[in-house]
Design a protein around this motif. Sequence first.
Motif, PDB file in Angstrom:
ATOM      1  N   ILE A 156     -44.135  71.383  -1.945  1.00 52.69           N
ATOM      2  CA  ILE A 156     -43.146  70.295  -1.966  1.00 52.69           C
ATOM      3  C   ILE A 156     -41.715  70.834  -1.964  1.00 52.69           C
ATOM      4  O   ILE A 156     -40.857  70.344  -1.217  1.00 52.69           O
ATOM      5  CB  ILE A 156     -43.394  69.358  -3.163  1.00 52.69           C
ATOM      6  N   ALA A 157     -41.444  71.858  -2.770  1.00 48.08           N
ATOM      7  CA  ALA A 157     -40.081  72.419  -2.821  1.00 48.08           C
ATOM      8  C   ALA A 157     -39.656  72.952  -1.458  1.00 48.08           C
ATOM      9  O   ALA A 157     -38.500  72.786  -1.054  1.00 48.08           O
ATOM     10  CB  ALA A 157     -39.993  73.521  -3.880  1.00 48.08           C
ATOM     11  N   TYR A 158     -40.598  73.575  -0.722  1.00 47.91           N
ATOM     12  CA  TYR A 158     -40.259  74.093   0.604  1.00 47.91           C
ATOM     13  C   TYR A 158     -39.987  72.958   1.588  1.00 47.91           C
ATOM     14  O   TYR A 158     -39.098  73.071   2.439  1.00 47.91           O
ATOM     15  CB  TYR A 158     -41.369  75.004   1.132  1.00 47.91           C
ATOM     16  N   VAL A 159     -40.731  71.882   1.479  1.00 51.23           N
ATOM     17  CA  VAL A 159     -40.468  70.714   2.326  1.00 51.23           C
ATOM     18  C   VAL A 159     -39.081  70.152   2.012  1.00 51.23           C
ATOM     19  O   VAL A 159     -38.314  69.801   2.922  1.00 51.23           O
ATOM     20  CB  VAL A 159     -41.566  69.643   2.147  1.00 51.23           C
ATOM     21  N   LEU A 160     -38.734  70.092   0.738  1.00 47.42           N
ATOM     22  CA  LEU A 160     -37.412  69.597   0.347  1.00 47.42           C
ATOM     23  C   LEU A 160     -36.289  70.505   0.853  1.00 47.42           C
ATOM     24  O   LEU A 160     -35.247  70.020   1.296  1.00 47.42           O
ATOM     25  CB  LEU A 160     -37.330  69.447  -1.176  1.00 47.42           C
ATOM     26  N   ILE A 161     -36.506  71.806   0.796  1.00 49.33           N
ATOM     27  CA  ILE A 161     -35.511  72.747   1.332  1.00 49.33           C
ATOM     28  C   ILE A 161     -35.344  72.513   2.828  1.00 49.33           C
ATOM     29  O   ILE A 161     -34.220  72.466   3.340  1.00 49.33           O
ATOM     30  CB  ILE A 161     -35.916  74.205   1.035  1.00 49.33           C
ATOM     31  N   GLY A 162     -36.454  72.356   3.539  1.00 49.41           N
ATOM     32  CA  GLY A 162     -36.388  72.070   4.973  1.00 49.41           C
ATOM     33  C   GLY A 162     -35.673  70.766   5.261  1.00 49.41           C
ATOM     34  O   GLY A 162     -34.870  70.685   6.201  1.00 49.41           O
ATOM     35  N   ALA A 163     -35.936  69.753   4.437  1.00 50.29           N
ATOM     36  CA  ALA A 163     -35.259  68.465   4.606  1.00 50.29           C
ATOM     37  C   ALA A 163     -33.756  68.604   4.361  1.00 50.29           C
ATOM     38  O   ALA A 163     -32.942  67.996   5.075  1.00 50.29           O
ATOM     39  CB  ALA A 163     -35.861  67.419   3.669  1.00 50.29           C
ATOM     40  N   ALA A 166     -32.280  70.249   7.398  1.00 50.77           N
ATOM     41  CA  ALA A 166     -32.258  69.293   8.511  1.00 50.77           C
ATOM     42  C   ALA A 166     -31.168  68.253   8.314  1.00 50.77           C
ATOM     43  O   ALA A 166     -30.437  67.910   9.255  1.00 50.77           O
ATOM     44  CB  ALA A 166     -33.627  68.622   8.663  1.00 50.77           C
ATOM     45  N   ALA A 167     -31.043  67.725   7.096  1.00 49.39           N
ATOM     46  CA  ALA A 167     -30.013  66.727   6.816  1.00 49.39           C
ATOM     47  C   ALA A 167     -28.621  67.312   7.030  1.00 49.39           C
ATOM     48  O   ALA A 167     -27.757  66.666   7.638  1.00 49.39           O
ATOM     49  CB  ALA A 167     -30.165  66.201   5.394  1.00 49.39           C
ATOM     50  N   VAL A 171     -25.825  65.999   9.666  1.00 54.10           N
ATOM     51  CA  VAL A 171     -24.483  65.624   9.210  1.00 54.10           C
ATOM     52  C   VAL A 171     -23.441  66.483   9.912  1.00 54.10           C
ATOM     53  O   VAL A 171     -22.407  65.976  10.365  1.00 54.10           O
ATOM     54  CB  VAL A 171     -24.369  65.749   7.678  1.00 54.10           C
ATOM     55  N   ARG A 172     -23.708  67.782  10.050  1.00 56.43           N
ATOM     56  CA  ARG A 172     -22.763  68.681  10.714  1.00 56.43           C
ATOM     57  C   ARG A 172     -22.527  68.249  12.151  1.00 56.43           C
ATOM     58  O   ARG A 172     -21.394  68.272  12.636  1.00 56.43           O
ATOM     59  CB  ARG A 172     -23.274  70.124  10.677  1.00 56.43           C
ATOM     60  N   ARG A 173     -23.576  67.834  12.836  1.00 55.83           N
ATOM     61  CA  ARG A 173     -23.414  67.352  14.226  1.00 55.83           C
ATOM     62  C   ARG A 173     -22.500  66.145  14.267  1.00 55.83           C
ATOM     63  O   ARG A 173     -21.642  66.042  15.140  1.00 55.83           O
ATOM     64  CB  ARG A 173     -24.770  67.013  14.816  1.00 55.83           C
ATOM     65  N   GLN A 174     -22.665  65.240  13.310  1.00 53.28           N
ATOM     66  CA  GLN A 174     -21.802  64.053  13.243  1.00 53.28           C
ATOM     67  C   GLN A 174     -20.357  64.445  12.920  1.00 53.28           C
ATOM     68  O   GLN A 174     -19.426  63.929  13.522  1.00 53.28           O
ATOM     69  CB  GLN A 174     -22.318  63.063  12.209  1.00 53.28           C
ATOM     70  N   VAL A 175     -20.191  65.351  11.995  1.00 55.45           N
ATOM     71  CA  VAL A 175     -18.849  65.794  11.594  1.00 55.45           C
ATOM     72  C   VAL A 175     -18.160  66.469  12.777  1.00 55.45           C
ATOM     73  O   VAL A 175     -16.997  66.192  13.080  1.00 55.45           O
ATOM     74  CB  VAL A 175     -18.907  66.749  10.383  1.00 55.45           C
TER      75      VAL A 175
END
Length: 181
Positions: A156-163, A166-167, A171-175
């Motif tokens: 679960i922690a690795y999935v959260l790190i990946g999320a 990704a987030a 956000v960087r693309r939008q910025v």
Amino acid sequence: MSWRTLALGVLTLCYPIAVYVGLQYWPPRTVALLLLALLALRLAAVRHAGWRPQALAAAALALVVFASGAAMPLKLYPALVNAVLLAVFGWSLWRGPSVVERIARLREPALSSSGVAYTRKVTAAWCLFFFINGSVAAATALFASNRVWALYNGAIAYVLIGAMFAAEWLVRRQVLRGTRA
């Protein structure tokens, strides 16, 4: 990156599963000894100094396991890793440049002032992530079964790190799109 370094990195990521499985068959001291062997191999393969605080923390926990014979220090390692990362990222916010700014400057040495401000916000977001993830890692070590601890810290922690990665990328693309318009 050599295949040895990659293999050791994968083994390091499998730490929670290795501890979970190892504790089912061996006493904590034996599991700590095996993990110290992995740590020694990792230190020999990875030459950059940024990994040393984490390695020293792991060695300290292994020594506590040897002294006490208890499994708990083995389970606290993921929380300790998050604490070390929180300290490194937090220190960089206080003493600058931020960790994320340093990484960004590898790709774009002439980072704009808005880019620097953005990287500080991302570094602060990672600090919050490490605080929350480390708190949950500690709670699973202290209050949950070995199975729940391994599930959270080994998956679960690795999935959260990946999320989180990704987030931040979205956000960087939008910025960046907003600064080009």
